[in-house]
Write a protein that holds these residues in place. Structure first.
Motif, mmCIF file in Angstrom:
data_model
loop_
_atom_site.group_PDB
_atom_site.id
_atom_site.type_symbol
_atom_site.label_atom_id
_atom_site.label_comp_id
_atom_site.label_asym_id
_atom_site.label_seq_id
_atom_site.Cartn_x
_atom_site.Cartn_y
_atom_site.Cartn_z
ATOM 1 N N PHE A 89 0.654 -1.329 0.257
ATOM 2 C CA PHE A 89 0.210 0.163 -0.032
ATOM 3 C C PHE A 89 0.946 0.927 0.092
ATOM 4 C CE2 PHE A 89 -4.049 -2.566 0.813
ATOM 5 C CZ PHE A 89 -4.509 -1.583 1.023
ATOM 6 N N THR A 102 -3.529 8.693 0.958
ATOM 7 C CA THR A 102 -4.776 8.247 1.261
ATOM 8 C C THR A 102 -4.509 6.455 1.944
ATOM 9 O OG1 THR A 102 -6.452 10.102 0.949
ATOM 10 C CG2 THR A 102 -7.011 7.304 1.716
ATOM 11 N N VAL A 158 -3.307 5.368 4.992
ATOM 12 C CA VAL A 158 -3.687 3.147 5.779
ATOM 13 C C VAL A 158 -2.189 1.702 5.280
ATOM 14 C CG1 VAL A 158 -5.406 1.225 4.065
ATOM 15 C CG2 VAL A 158 -5.879 3.280 4.471
ATOM 16 N N GLY A 161 -1.447 2.195 8.912
ATOM 17 C CA GLY A 161 -1.650 1.717 9.809
ATOM 18 C C GLY A 161 -1.577 -0.007 9.458
#
Length: 87
Positions: A31, A65, A69, A72
């Motif tokens: 990601f 974003t 993510v 996270g």
């Protein structure tokens, strides 16, 4: 002291992270890498020419974003306890 007592006191050699942790770590890295790839480009070879493509949705909203993510997911992968039993 008997051999049995010595073996009980020795710490077991086990990795901190298991397969599930590494899976989530690699997903998070993917990601983050995708986010940085989407952020790249949009520049101009001539410094006197302005390219408004630098303010596209992809570079301003989507890519950051994805990076957040991914971070996270990395935190989740580190805190994940694979030995925890389900109820």
């Amino acid at each position: 002291m008997s051999k049995k007592n010595k073996k009980e006191k020795e710490p077991s050699k086990e990795f901190v992270f298991q397969r599930k942790n590494y899976l989530f770590l690699f997903i998070g890295l993917a990601f983050i890498a995708l986010g940085f790839i989407l952020m790249s480009g949009g520049g101009s070879d001539d410094p006197n020419v302005f390219n408004p493509d630098i303010y596209s949705f992809r570079r301003i909203r989507l890519a950051p974003t994805l990076v957040l993510v991914g971070l996270g997911i990395q935190v989740y992968a580190i805190l994940l306890n694979p030995h925890k039993k389900k109820k």
